[in-house]
Design an enzyme around this catalytic site. Structure first.
Site, PDB file in Angstrom:
ATOM      1  N   ASN A   7     -25.625 -69.804 -44.851  1.00  0.00           N
ATOM      2  CA  ASN A   7     -27.087 -69.911 -44.728  1.00  0.00           C
ATOM      3  C   ASN A   7     -27.595 -70.659 -45.955  1.00  0.00           C
ATOM      4  OD1 ASN A   7     -29.845 -69.534 -44.500  1.00  0.00           O
ATOM      5  ND2 ASN A   7     -29.779 -67.338 -45.008  1.00  0.00           N
ATOM      6  N   LYS A   9     -30.513 -71.656 -46.587  1.00  0.00           N
ATOM      7  CA  LYS A   9     -31.907 -71.280 -46.929  1.00  0.00           C
ATOM      8  C   LYS A   9     -32.752 -72.527 -47.171  1.00  0.00           C
ATOM      9  CE  LYS A   9     -30.110 -67.039 -48.891  1.00  0.00           C
ATOM     10  NZ  LYS A   9     -30.452 -65.775 -49.471  1.00  0.00           N
ATOM     11  N   HIS A  94     -33.791 -62.421 -40.540  1.00  0.00           N
ATOM     12  CA  HIS A  94     -33.236 -62.423 -41.898  1.00  0.00           C
ATOM     13  C   HIS A  94     -34.179 -61.654 -42.825  1.00  0.00           C
ATOM     14  CE1 HIS A  94     -31.965 -63.811 -45.846  1.00  0.00           C
ATOM     15  NE2 HIS A  94     -30.785 -64.038 -45.288  1.00  0.00           N
ATOM     16  N   GLU A  96     -35.247 -62.155 -45.693  1.00  0.00           N
ATOM     17  CA  GLU A  96     -36.299 -62.942 -46.375  1.00  0.00           C
ATOM     18  C   GLU A  96     -37.462 -63.213 -45.424  1.00  0.00           C
ATOM     19  OE1 GLU A  96     -33.667 -65.973 -47.877  1.00  0.00           O
ATOM     20  OE2 GLU A  96     -32.819 -64.476 -49.224  1.00  0.00           O
ATOM     21  N   GLU A 166     -26.932 -56.793 -43.507  1.00  0.00           N
ATOM     22  CA  GLU A 166     -27.251 -57.366 -44.810  1.00  0.00           C
ATOM     23  C   GLU A 166     -28.195 -56.424 -45.555  1.00  0.00           C
ATOM     24  OE1 GLU A 166     -26.696 -61.837 -44.974  1.00  0.00           O
ATOM     25  OE2 GLU A 166     -28.691 -61.535 -44.159  1.00  0.00           O
ATOM     26  N   GLY A 172     -28.356 -61.883 -52.690  1.00  0.00           N
ATOM     27  CA  GLY A 172     -28.637 -62.633 -53.916  1.00  0.00           C
ATOM     28  C   GLY A 172     -28.577 -61.734 -55.142  1.00  0.00           C
ATOM     29  N   SER A 211     -24.240 -61.179 -51.189  1.00  0.00           N
ATOM     30  CA  SER A 211     -23.459 -61.521 -52.384  1.00  0.00           C
ATOM     31  C   SER A 211     -21.961 -61.667 -52.117  1.00  0.00           C
ATOM     32  CB  SER A 211     -23.722 -60.512 -53.505  1.00  0.00           C
ATOM     33  OG  SER A 211     -25.090 -60.517 -53.830  1.00  0.00           O
TER      34      SER A 211
HETATM   35  C1  PEP Z   1     -28.151 -64.356 -47.032  1.00  0.00           C
HETATM   36  O1  PEP Z   1     -29.025 -65.144 -47.343  1.00  0.00           O
HETATM   37  O2  PEP Z   1     -28.046 -64.004 -45.851  1.00  0.00           O
HETATM   38  C2  PEP Z   1     -27.258 -63.841 -48.068  1.00  0.00           C
HETATM   39  C3  PEP Z   1     -26.364 -62.946 -47.729  1.00  0.00           C
HETATM   40  O3  PEP Z   1     -27.412 -64.337 -49.328  1.00  0.00           O
HETATM   41  P1  PEP Z   1     -26.390 -64.143 -50.569  1.00  0.00           P
HETATM   42  O4  PEP Z   1     -25.007 -64.445 -50.049  1.00  0.00           O
HETATM   43  O5  PEP Z   1     -26.847 -65.150 -51.585  1.00  0.00           O
HETATM   44  O6  PEP Z   1     -26.511 -62.733 -51.025  1.00  0.00           O
END
Ligand code: PEP
Length: 256
Positions: A7, A9, A94, A96, A166, A172, A211
């Site tokens: 992803n 973003k 998601h 975010e 998630e 992040g 992460s």
């Molecule tokens: C994500 O944006 O779905 C995500 C898991 O981000 P990160 O891997 O940076 O934690």
């Protein structure tokens, strides 16, 4: 099969996206036992990245999907438009989108409904914020998200449904979820999703996201019945993404 979704973003312009997509193709060239790799660039780069991916083993995904087919919905991109751009997958819900842009369970449901009428394969993201985890309420929180998104939804039994667990606090972050937390929640999500949707076992794919990087990917991918990982930050680095793809291939070979 294992699935690795990158992803990207709101990062990378068109040229940079094409360059990164070329890098991902290079990683896959001539390799056996690869996972399915899906990259989700920004909307503006979908078309050019798709051209780059032609004849490769890398699939295209979008980061969200509009509710309506067309009309006065400024800023939205419909499922039909994503198919027109040759996306195979789209993320929905998601964290975010939910937490920064206020997308409710109801909106997420509508987005999924729009996708369910098309060939697009949904990647429904669920996960609890830190306060819910601290209160030991993660299973209830995630159950609400799953019920609201999937209860009574008419799903094509031949099309897979991806659900990415998630946890918001792990996205992040410095630390991902522990392997034990991931195993528990992914098993729980699979059970709840199966009950709600009545989809065959093989149609429900559970991913972990939060992460994941080249150092920890192997541990996540080899454990439990996790079908793959959704990767944010590390998918923007070709070296880290290569490490994650290699980890998935190693697990595929080890589990054959
Ligand atoms: C994500 O944006 O779905 C995500 C898991 O981000 P990160 O891997 O940076 O934690």
């Amino acid at each position: 099969m294992k699935y690795i979704i990158g992803n990207w973003k709101m990062n990378l312009g068109i040229r940079e996206s094409v360059a990164l997509a070329r890098g991902v193709i290079r990683i896959t060239r001539g390799k056996e036992g690869l996972p399915e790799i899906i990259i989700c660039p920004a909307f503006t780069a979908l078309s050019e990245v798709k051209k780059t991916l032609a004849h490769s083993r890398v699939s295209l995904g979008a980061q969200n999907c509009g509710v309506e087919k067309s009309g006065a919905f400024t800023g939205e991109i419909s499922a039909g438009m994503l198919l027109d751009a040759e996306c195979k997958y789209a993320l929905v819900g998601h964290s975010e989108r939910r937490h920064i842009f206020g997308e409710s369970n109801e909106i997420v449901r509508k987005r999924l409904e729009a996708m369910s009428k098309t060939k697009l394969i949904p990647v429904l993201c669920v996960g609890e914020p830190k306060s819910e985890r601290d209160a030991g309420n993660e299973e209830n929180y995630v159950t609400d998200q799953l019920k609201s998104a999937l209860d009574g939804l008419s799903l094509n039994k031949k099309k897979p449904l991806f659900i990415a667990y998630e946890p918001v606090w792990a996205i992040g972050a410095k630390e991902p979820a522990s392997i034990a937390e991931m195993i528990n929640l992914q098993a729980f999500i699979r059970l709840v999703a199966k009950k709600i949707t009545d989809l065959p076992d093989t149609s429900i794919k559970i991913l972990y996201g939060g992460s994941v990087d080249s150092e920890n990917a192997y541990s996540f991918l080899r454990e439990g019945e996790v079908d793959g990982v959704l990767v944010g930050g590390a998918s923007l680095s070709i070296n880290k993404f290569e490490g994650i793809i290699k980890a998935a291939s190693d697990v595929i070979v080890a589990q054959q």
